[in-house]
Design an enzyme around this catalytic site. Structure first.
Site, PDB file in Angstrom:
ATOM      1  N   GLY A  37     -30.640   0.569  33.698  1.00 45.10           N
ATOM      2  CA  GLY A  37     -29.139   0.367  33.806  1.00 45.10           C
ATOM      3  C   GLY A  37     -28.413   0.407  35.103  1.00 45.10           C
ATOM      4  O   GLY A  37     -27.271   0.843  35.113  1.00 45.10           O
ATOM      5  N   LYS A  38     -29.118   0.134  36.300  1.00 45.36           N
ATOM      6  CA  LYS A  38     -28.418   0.211  37.602  1.00 45.36           C
ATOM      7  C   LYS A  38     -27.262  -0.689  37.743  1.00 45.36           C
ATOM      8  O   LYS A  38     -26.177  -0.065  38.230  1.00 45.36           O
ATOM      9  CB  LYS A  38     -29.514   0.133  38.628  1.00 45.36           C
ATOM     10  CG  LYS A  38     -30.621   0.831  38.713  1.00 45.36           C
ATOM     11  CD  LYS A  38     -31.459   0.742  40.139  1.00 45.36           C
ATOM     12  CE  LYS A  38     -31.940  -0.654  40.067  1.00 45.36           C
ATOM     13  NZ  LYS A  38     -32.868  -0.825  39.251  1.00 45.36           N
ATOM     14  N   THR A  39     -27.675  -1.615  37.338  1.00 42.11           N
ATOM     15  CA  THR A  39     -26.463  -2.750  37.563  1.00 42.11           C
ATOM     16  C   THR A  39     -25.255  -2.508  36.414  1.00 42.11           C
ATOM     17  O   THR A  39     -24.047  -2.466  37.016  1.00 42.11           O
ATOM     18  CB  THR A  39     -27.149  -4.152  37.302  1.00 42.11           C
ATOM     19  OG1 THR A  39     -28.137  -4.594  38.329  1.00 42.11           O
ATOM     20  CG2 THR A  39     -26.141  -5.216  37.411  1.00 42.11           C
ATOM     21  N   SER A  40     -25.636  -2.143  35.432  1.00 43.67           N
ATOM     22  CA  SER A  40     -24.389  -1.859  34.339  1.00 43.67           C
ATOM     23  C   SER A  40     -23.682  -0.506  35.003  1.00 43.67           C
ATOM     24  O   SER A  40     -22.528  -0.699  34.977  1.00 43.67           O
ATOM     25  CB  SER A  40     -25.075  -1.412  33.027  1.00 43.67           C
ATOM     26  OG  SER A  40     -25.686  -2.466  32.394  1.00 43.67           O
ATOM     27  N   ASP A  96     -30.711  -6.931  43.808  1.00 43.57           N
ATOM     28  CA  ASP A  96     -32.014  -6.979  42.873  1.00 43.57           C
ATOM     29  C   ASP A  96     -32.043  -8.383  42.632  1.00 43.57           C
ATOM     30  O   ASP A  96     -31.675  -8.930  42.066  1.00 43.57           O
ATOM     31  CB  ASP A  96     -31.376  -6.135  41.671  1.00 43.57           C
ATOM     32  CG  ASP A  96     -32.562  -5.794  40.537  1.00 43.57           C
ATOM     33  OD1 ASP A  96     -33.528  -6.849  40.834  1.00 43.57           O
ATOM     34  OD2 ASP A  96     -32.140  -5.015  39.864  1.00 43.57           O
ATOM     35  N   THR A 116     -33.505  -6.691  31.499  1.00 45.85           N
ATOM     36  CA  THR A 116     -34.211  -6.227  32.714  1.00 45.85           C
ATOM     37  C   THR A 116     -35.898  -6.336  32.455  1.00 45.85           C
ATOM     38  O   THR A 116     -36.447  -6.986  33.154  1.00 45.85           O
ATOM     39  CB  THR A 116     -33.712  -5.061  33.254  1.00 45.85           C
ATOM     40  OG1 THR A 116     -32.597  -5.103  33.590  1.00 45.85           O
ATOM     41  CG2 THR A 116     -34.530  -4.943  34.636  1.00 45.85           C
ATOM     42  N   GLY A 168     -34.906  -1.628  34.301  1.00 46.24           N
ATOM     43  CA  GLY A 168     -34.262  -1.457  32.960  1.00 46.24           C
ATOM     44  C   GLY A 168     -33.599  -0.115  32.685  1.00 46.24           C
ATOM     45  O   GLY A 168     -33.255   0.071  31.645  1.00 46.24           O
TER      46      GLY A 168
END
Length: 590
Positions: free
Chosen positions: A24-27, A49, A503, A22
């Site tokens: 924001g790794k992917t963003s 992930d 997330t 949550g």
């Protein structure tokens, strides 16, 4: 602290992003990859992930081979499914024994290989292959990994004893991982991968966090673990810093809380370069929005008007508990969603209705003063289980038994395996079971509960021990008593706590599936820190309210309308007055 811009991008060919769910790794990983690709660099973005929404962001199906991202010239993406990888690994390990060993033994083996550690190892198996595959590496200028391995995984893979087969006969401890011999052919690849990860000229570790206390602590823990095993080239990205210009009281309180968290940043993060990315109220759900976020460009917002969105309050859940009178209430959820706060609120409200309550937690901060201030609350007793103490006790017990039959090499592996997340879950569960046994005449509320995997692992181990009849007494009586009670819906109630964001909701859905696998049903969902019911004039927070609508609708559907909400509050919910602020709508007006 500077805003993260193109000038701050690392120069290493490999970038690994890590951080709790949550943050924001992917963003961040996607935005950075899009920016570099737009400059002419050939970029491969890899996600391991399970909750990754890469396919949604790019609007196309991704596979386990590099796929060109539509609308870009140089960006390729690849989605590894760690759950599938773990399933394949589990079958590789258990398959040869089917029909040769009793079902109860196979059940024990399968559950030992169903935990988070096995998923981690299987995922590492997948991206270690990519990390060392020159046929792929030579095609790209930069390879970005969304989700890094944990320090535990890397330490485990570096232990020579991890590759021995002694665990085939081991029934002395509840191992999270089991033997690694199924991956023996990959051993040299792992060695090369670890060397590449720890080479500062090759790899940068990007620690993604938020300007909030719990995510900062989690980033510090990950930083320390990975630094210890050689990943010393680290950078800290603080995602979601709000720098509003509104005079709105709620916005000012939001900014003040973030500022206070950053003033108390953990010491482990101080040596590294730290940059921030701005808070945006909209979903980073497209290439255009990510480019705008990275460059501070304006994004047009369409006003979302949802008819019939209900905002049920937490008192609905309290009324249900008063009527049904469950003996055991779990608050479950990922770290940072507010489990302790929800557990404390339930305890307070039941106590005010004349019900005797015992609240127990594993949160180091959740002692009596933290939860209820200086007040003594009638009908409430509180205990705190210290995970470190419980793990030390459990480790000593397991190692004492292991030392009777194992050599030093075997013990080295057992010690490392005991550093896994599952060890803490099992040790803490045993302590919870003792608390339940001791407080039978009270309603027991447990904050930070075990996962479905832990329950199945204990169940399988208990059955295995009964079958083998040579480890009698390893499972305490309190645990044996508690396991069937957990599956009794009249005795046990489970409340999943989440946030109105992508997330946390996806992870909560996976948690519910895990619990269902173990035979536990979820009675309530609690969506914490919602802005939807708050009166605010802040343009940013009004947009945040609109963005929450999708996730409230999602939870409403998943829970069959068995959900309640808690509003974001200006001050931490401490003491009876602070906890009462969680009750109703528009509590931030005054």
């Amino acid at each position: 602290m500077e805003r993260f811009t193109r000038d701050h991008f690392p120069e290493t060919p490999f970038l690994f992003f890590t951080g709790k769910g949550g943050v924001g790794k992917t963003s961040v990983a996607s935005s950075l990859s899009i920016t570099m690709a737009s400059e002419g660099k050939k970029v491969l973005l890899i996600s391991t992930d399970p909750a990754s929404n890469l396919q949604d962001i790019f609007g196309q199906t991704l596979h386990n081979t590099p796929t060109k991202v539509n609308g870009t010239n140089n960006l390729y993406a690849l989605n590894l499914d760690p759950e599938q990888a773990a399933s394949n690994y589990k079958e590789q390990m258990v398959g040869p024994y089917r029909g040769k060993l009793p079902d109860v033994v196979l059940q024990n083996m399968e559950e030992q290989l169903s935990g988070a550690c096995t998923v981690e190892i299987a995922a590492f198996n997948e991206f270690a292959t990519l990390l060392t595959n020159t046929a792929i590496i030579d095609q790209f200028d930069i390879i970005v990994f969304d989700t890094a391995p944990t320090g535990h995984t890397l330490r485990l893979l570096q232990l020579p004893s991890a590759w021995s087969t002694f665990l085939d006969e081991n029934t002395t401890g509840t191992s999270c991982l089991g033997p690694l011999k199924g991956l023996e052919p990959q051993r040299e690849i792992y060695k090369e991968a670890v060397e590449r990860l720890t080479n500062a000229s090759q790899t940068t570790l990007m620690l993604v966090t938020r300007p909030e206390t719990n995510p900062l602590k989690e980033a510090a823990r990950a930083s320390h673990e990975l630094y210890e095993i050689g990943m010393k080239n680290q950078m800290v990205l603080i995602n979601g810093l709000l720098q509003g210009e509104s005079h709105d009281e709620i916005e000012q309180a939001f900014i003040q809380r973030q500022t206070k968290s950053l003033e108390n940043i953990p010491k482990e993060l101080i040596p590294f370069n730290k940059y921030y990315l701005p808070f945006v109220p909209y979903s980073l759900s497209s290439i255009e929005r990510m480019q705008a976020w990275m460059t501070d460009s304006e994004v047009k917002h369409e006003k979302i008007i949802e008819e019939g969105t209900t905002i049920p309050e937490i008192e609905e859940m309290i009324a249900d508990y008063i009527q049904r009178k469950p003996k055991l209430i779990f608050t479950m959820g990922k770290g940072g969603v507010g489990k302790t706060t929800v557990a404390s609120y339930i305890a307070l409200r039941l106590a005010e209705e004349g019900i005797r309550v015992h609240l127990t937690t594993t949160d180091p901060a959740a002692h009596l003063k933290w939860t209820f201030g200086e007040e003594a609350v009638e009908n409430v007793t509180v205990s705190r289980i210290d995970p470190k103490e419980e793990v030390a006790y459990y480790e000593a017990e397991v190692l004492a038994k292991a030392s009777e039959t194992m050599n030093e090499e075997g013990l080295a592996f057992v010690k490392e395996d005991l550093a896994s997340p599952c060890t803490e879950e099992i040790a803490v569960f045993r302590a919870f079971a003792n608390v339940v046994e001791e407080h039978q005449d009270e309603v027991i509320i447990i904050d930070t509960a075990p996962t479905g995997h832990t329950l199945l692992l204990l169940d399988a181990t208990e059955a295995y021990h009964r079958e083998i009849s040579r480890s009698q007494g390893d499972i305490p009586v309190s645990v044996s008593n508690l396991l069937p009670r957990l599956r009794d819906a009249s005795y046990t109630s489970v409340a999943i706590v989440t946030l109105p964001e992508a997330t946390p909701v996806v992870e909560a859905i996976r948690l519910e599936e895990d619990l269902q696998r173990a035979g536990l049903s979820v009675d309530w969902w609690v969506v914490n820190q919602t802005f939807t019911s708050i009166n605010t004039t802040s343009p940013t927070l009004v947009q945040k309210q609109q963005a929450e609508t999708k996730w409230l609708k999602e939870v409403e559907s998943i829970s069959n309308n068995q959900f309640v909400t808690i509003p974001w509050v200006k001050t931490p919910p401490v003491g009876t007055f602070g906890l009462h602020q969680l009750k109703g709508v528009n509590i931030n007006e005054n």
